[in-house]
Design a protein around this motif. Structure first.
Motif, PDB file in Angstrom:
ATOM      1  N   GLY A  60       0.773  -1.232   0.000  1.00 42.44           N
ATOM      2  CA  GLY A  60       0.000   0.000   0.000  1.00 42.44           C
ATOM      3  C   GLY A  60       0.803   1.280   0.000  1.00 42.44           C
ATOM      4  N   SER A  61       2.122   1.206   0.214  1.00 45.12           N
ATOM      5  CA  SER A  61       2.927   2.422   0.149  1.00 45.12           C
ATOM      6  C   SER A  61       3.832   2.358  -1.085  1.00 45.12           C
ATOM      7  CB  SER A  61       3.740   2.624   1.421  1.00 45.12           C
ATOM      8  OG  SER A  61       4.815   1.728   1.470  1.00 45.12           O
ATOM      9  N   SER A  62       4.311   3.496  -1.501  1.00 44.54           N
ATOM     10  CA  SER A  62       5.103   3.579  -2.721  1.00 44.54           C
ATOM     11  C   SER A  62       6.539   3.139  -2.490  1.00 44.54           C
ATOM     12  CB  SER A  62       5.091   5.011  -3.251  1.00 44.54           C
ATOM     13  OG  SER A  62       5.935   5.117  -4.369  1.00 44.54           O
ATOM     14  N   GLY A  63       6.978   2.193  -3.304  1.00 44.16           N
ATOM     15  CA  GLY A  63       8.371   1.761  -3.261  1.00 44.16           C
ATOM     16  C   GLY A  63       9.322   2.843  -3.743  1.00 44.16           C
ATOM     17  N   LEU A  64       8.781   3.835  -4.477  1.00 50.34           N
ATOM     18  CA  LEU A  64       9.628   4.922  -4.975  1.00 50.34           C
ATOM     19  C   LEU A  64      10.297   5.689  -3.835  1.00 50.34           C
ATOM     20  CD1 LEU A  64       7.448   6.396  -7.886  1.00 50.34           C
ATOM     21  CD2 LEU A  64       9.271   4.672  -8.004  1.00 50.34           C
ATOM     22  N   ARG A  65       9.679   5.685  -2.664  1.00 49.79           N
ATOM     23  CA  ARG A  65      10.261   6.377  -1.502  1.00 49.79           C
ATOM     24  C   ARG A  65      11.600   5.776  -1.081  1.00 49.79           C
ATOM     25  NH1 ARG A  65       5.098   6.849   2.550  1.00 49.79           N
ATOM     26  NH2 ARG A  65       3.740   7.960   1.111  1.00 49.79           N
ATOM     27  N   LEU A  66      11.866   4.539  -1.489  1.00 49.39           N
ATOM     28  CA  LEU A  66      13.115   3.873  -1.090  1.00 49.39           C
ATOM     29  C   LEU A  66      14.280   4.177  -2.021  1.00 49.39           C
ATOM     30  CD1 LEU A  66      11.860   0.361   0.014  1.00 49.39           C
ATOM     31  CD2 LEU A  66      12.817   2.148   1.435  1.00 49.39           C
ATOM     32  N   ILE A  67      14.010   4.733  -3.195  1.00 48.79           N
ATOM     33  CA  ILE A  67      15.086   4.924  -4.169  1.00 48.79           C
ATOM     34  C   ILE A  67      16.188   5.831  -3.621  1.00 48.79           C
ATOM     35  CG2 ILE A  67      15.685   5.832  -6.444  1.00 48.79           C
ATOM     36  CD1 ILE A  67      12.939   4.825  -7.419  1.00 48.79           C
ATOM     37  N   GLU A  68      15.827   6.985  -3.095  1.00 42.16           N
ATOM     38  CA  GLU A  68      16.848   7.911  -2.586  1.00 42.16           C
ATOM     39  C   GLU A  68      17.639   7.331  -1.414  1.00 42.16           C
ATOM     40  OE1 GLU A  68      15.037  11.743  -2.033  1.00 42.16           O
ATOM     41  OE2 GLU A  68      14.734  11.994  -4.183  1.00 42.16           O
TER      42      GLU A  68
END
Length: 178
Positions: A60-68
């Motif tokens: 339910g949360s965005s994996g994009l937040r982990l990129i940085e």
């Protein structure tokens, strides 16, 4: 000392995570699996992976937040965003944030390895083709607004002036191809 390249699989589906990690070990990688952001970052700090396969939707949360944060741990790691909900908007967002590739599920191990090792961003022909149908345009708009609200379903539903359950039903469907 193991000379195998280190790879981190971040996917909230335990079966998929386990199967992909095992397949990558068989292909010569030292693979670790994480199912949530906290354990993913802990494993990344511990093992400094050269490659990361990151699911776009982590419970339910965005994996994009982990990129940085992953890039902060190892600026040279190659990050592949893997998703069952591919859209142009999330592709652009992932690449802007520092992902090196974006791939739609279902994807086999060979496609994942090809994407991880590609020097140019591979765009799915289905995503790049135009013009889009009304259904596809709706899907793309929903994905863009969802990205603007960092994966928050309630905030996205309010922004779209849509009932939250209606939005959840639309998101549960696969994107239209045309």
């Amino acid at each position: 000392m193991n000379d195998a390249p280190c790879l981190l699989v971040i996917d909230d589906d335990p079966a998929f995570n386990r199967v992909l990690s095992r397949a990558l070990v068989q292909r010569g990688f030292e693979a670790y699996g994480a199912q949530d952001p906290e354990s993913a970052l802990a494993l990344a700090r511990e093992h400094q992976p050269e490659y990361v396969v990151l699911d776009l939707n982590l419970d339910g949360s965005s994996g994009l937040r982990l990129i940085e944060p992953l890039r902060a741990v190892n600026p040279d790691c190659r990050i592949l965003v893997l998703t069952g909900y591919a859209s142009i908007a999330t592709t652009v967002d992932a690449i802007k944030l520092g992902a090196t590739q974006y791939l739609a599920k279902p994807a086999d191990v060979d496609a994942i390895l090809k994407a991880l090792n590609a020097t140019d961003v591979l765009i799915d022909d289905d995503l790049a083709a135009g013009p889009m149908s009304v259904d596809r345009l709706e899907w793309e708009h929903i994905q863009r607004v969802l990205g603007e609200h960092e994966g928050n379903i309630s905030a996205t539903a309010r922004a779209l002036k849509m009932h939250r359950r209606t939005l959840q039903r639309k998101l549960a469907k696969r994107p239209v191809k045309e």
